[in-house]
Design a protein around this motif. Sequence first.
Motif, PDB file in Angstrom:
ATOM      1  N   SER A   1       0.773  -1.172   0.130  1.00 20.77           N
ATOM      2  CA  SER A   1      -0.060  -0.103   0.051  1.00 20.77           C
ATOM      3  C   SER A   1       0.974   1.225  -0.106  1.00 20.77           C
ATOM      4  O   SER A   1       2.060   1.274   0.408  1.00 20.77           O
ATOM      5  N   ALA A   2       0.564   2.209  -0.653  1.00 17.60           N
ATOM      6  CA  ALA A   2       1.440   3.533  -0.690  1.00 17.60           C
ATOM      7  C   ALA A   2       0.379   4.752  -1.055  1.00 17.60           C
ATOM      8  O   ALA A   2      -0.757   4.560  -1.436  1.00 17.60           O
ATOM      9  N   ASN A   3       1.132   5.867  -0.655  1.00 15.40           N
ATOM     10  CA  ASN A   3       0.355   7.122  -1.207  1.00 15.40           C
ATOM     11  C   ASN A   3       1.260   7.921  -1.909  1.00 15.40           C
ATOM     12  O   ASN A   3       2.649   7.669  -2.037  1.00 15.40           O
ATOM     13  N   ALA A   4       0.812   8.629  -2.894  1.00 12.33           N
ATOM     14  CA  ALA A   4       1.662   9.478  -3.914  1.00 12.33           C
ATOM     15  C   ALA A   4       1.266  11.046  -3.967  1.00 12.33           C
ATOM     16  O   ALA A   4      -0.044  10.933  -4.051  1.00 12.33           O
ATOM     17  N   ASP A   5       2.201  11.623  -3.566  1.00 16.56           N
ATOM     18  CA  ASP A   5       2.065  13.053  -3.661  1.00 16.56           C
ATOM     19  C   ASP A   5       2.508  13.665  -5.147  1.00 16.56           C
ATOM     20  O   ASP A   5       3.640  13.712  -5.450  1.00 16.56           O
ATOM     21  N   ILE A   6       1.201  13.929  -5.983  1.00 19.53           N
ATOM     22  CA  ILE A   6       1.643  14.346  -7.276  1.00 19.53           C
ATOM     23  C   ILE A   6       1.833  15.874  -7.202  1.00 19.53           C
ATOM     24  O   ILE A   6       1.110  16.619  -6.579  1.00 19.53           O
ATOM     25  N   ILE A   7       3.154  16.377  -7.676  1.00 22.07           N
ATOM     26  CA  ILE A   7       3.497  17.828  -7.484  1.00 22.07           C
ATOM     27  C   ILE A   7       2.752  18.399  -8.601  1.00 22.07           C
ATOM     28  O   ILE A   7       3.044  18.494  -9.702  1.00 22.07           O
ATOM     29  N   VAL A   8       1.754  19.361  -8.229  1.00 25.43           N
ATOM     30  CA  VAL A   8       1.015  20.032  -9.353  1.00 25.43           C
ATOM     31  C   VAL A   8       1.969  21.557  -9.659  1.00 25.43           C
ATOM     32  O   VAL A   8       1.950  21.739 -10.652  1.00 25.43           O
ATOM     33  N   ARG A   9       2.471  22.032  -8.487  1.00 20.34           N
ATOM     34  CA  ARG A   9       3.389  23.413  -8.668  1.00 20.34           C
ATOM     35  C   ARG A   9       4.348  23.554  -7.508  1.00 20.34           C
ATOM     36  O   ARG A   9       3.765  22.962  -6.418  1.00 20.34           O
ATOM     37  N   LYS A  10       5.082  24.188  -7.788  1.00 19.97           N
ATOM     38  CA  LYS A  10       6.404  24.387  -6.701  1.00 19.97           C
ATOM     39  C   LYS A  10       6.906  25.740  -6.829  1.00 19.97           C
ATOM     40  O   LYS A  10       7.467  26.265  -8.117  1.00 19.97           O
ATOM     41  N   ALA A  11       7.201  26.382  -5.825  1.00 20.75           N
ATOM     42  CA  ALA A  11       7.677  27.472  -5.522  1.00 20.75           C
ATOM     43  C   ALA A  11       9.039  27.445  -4.562  1.00 20.75           C
ATOM     44  O   ALA A  11       8.749  27.231  -3.483  1.00 20.75           O
ATOM     45  N   GLU A  12      10.270  27.780  -5.287  1.00 21.65           N
ATOM     46  CA  GLU A  12      11.201  27.387  -4.215  1.00 21.65           C
ATOM     47  C   GLU A  12      11.991  28.761  -3.808  1.00 21.65           C
ATOM     48  O   GLU A  12      12.143  29.700  -4.477  1.00 21.65           O
ATOM     49  N   HIS A  13      12.490  28.704  -2.687  1.00 14.70           N
ATOM     50  CA  HIS A  13      13.057  29.852  -1.877  1.00 14.70           C
ATOM     51  C   HIS A  13      12.245  31.040  -2.118  1.00 14.70           C
ATOM     52  O   HIS A  13      12.949  32.095  -2.421  1.00 14.70           O
TER      53      HIS A  13
END
Length: 368
Positions: A294-306
């Motif tokens: 069994s697993a969960n997946a965090d699908i990265i929709v958007r990302k803002a770094e620093h």
Amino acid sequence: MNRRKNRGKAAFWAIVIIVAAAIVGLLFMKKGGRGKEEQAKTVKVERMDIVEKALAVGSIVPRNEISVKSKVSGVVEKIFAEPGTRVFAGAALIEVKPNPTPIEIAEARRQVEFDKIDFDNAAKELERSKKLAAKGLISDKAYEDSDKRYRETALKLEMSKEKLALLEKGRALVAGREITSIVKSPISGYILEKNVNIGDPVVPLTSYQAGTVLMTIADMDSLLFKGTVDEIDVGKLEIGMKARIKVGALPGKSIMGTLERISLKAKEENSTRVFPVEISIDSVGTTILRAGYSANADIIVRKAEHVLGIPERVVYYRGDSTYVMVPGPGGSPKRAAVETGLSDAINVEIKSGLSEGDEVLEKPEKTI
């Protein structure tokens, strides 16, 4: 005397009332002090990474999983490989010993006899046709028909002999190739399940019946995450988005993957509409994955770094305005308008209105 007693009682109750009032006053003072302390709590504007994610819930499965079946009926006589074993395409897995009924054997033998009679007659007819054709007494078509019937009966006799051999011995030679009742692996991979034991009956796979599943084999070098995403999030997803997969049996470890399929049709789960998704696993590294984890997946929709960010709990949203409370002159709260950006439901990006290191007041706790 009575007057003295009454005066004593009055004095006693007066003292009780004064003490009670003092205690209540102290409690209110402490409560007020705590409120001021809480209102004075602040958080700092800091640089951080903010990631908007969509959660998918599911499990790890092989991309290619095959149920191995037999095309011959009988009973399991030998098992050549056990679950967990790696096998290659063409490797022997199970030998099925034919277990025909006496009627089936008798019918097969009688069929061979009938076909032999037809073949002998066709051979004699062809011999006569050759002699007559040599003398020009029959047409070419008549001779060709005799030759055709001879070849057809010869083939029919050969097939009935092969069927009898398979029923009696479990093997036969067909067109120079040995056909046996040994079931072989259709692909290279690992045996996940063994569904039969020695002596178990086997129903063959035919066009009208599914047949007995003998084993399950999968290519464990090519795995997928299969799961579902809530309908609220599915509109944000696009093929090719990266995902971080966390396996319940492997705490502290995560695997990267790529979203490769989003179902066009929803399904109902626990009174909620969800959409099936598939995520290919990019690389497992040294992690050992097993089918069915069994697993969960965090699908990265958007990302803002620093970027500058603060906890979203300190932000006020009032109609079209967004603001925070900051310490003003003399420590009194002051409103500061801000422009927010990406949020991950815990932290929110601050695009303007605050600078790094600025202090923002926490919202006062509500008291009953």
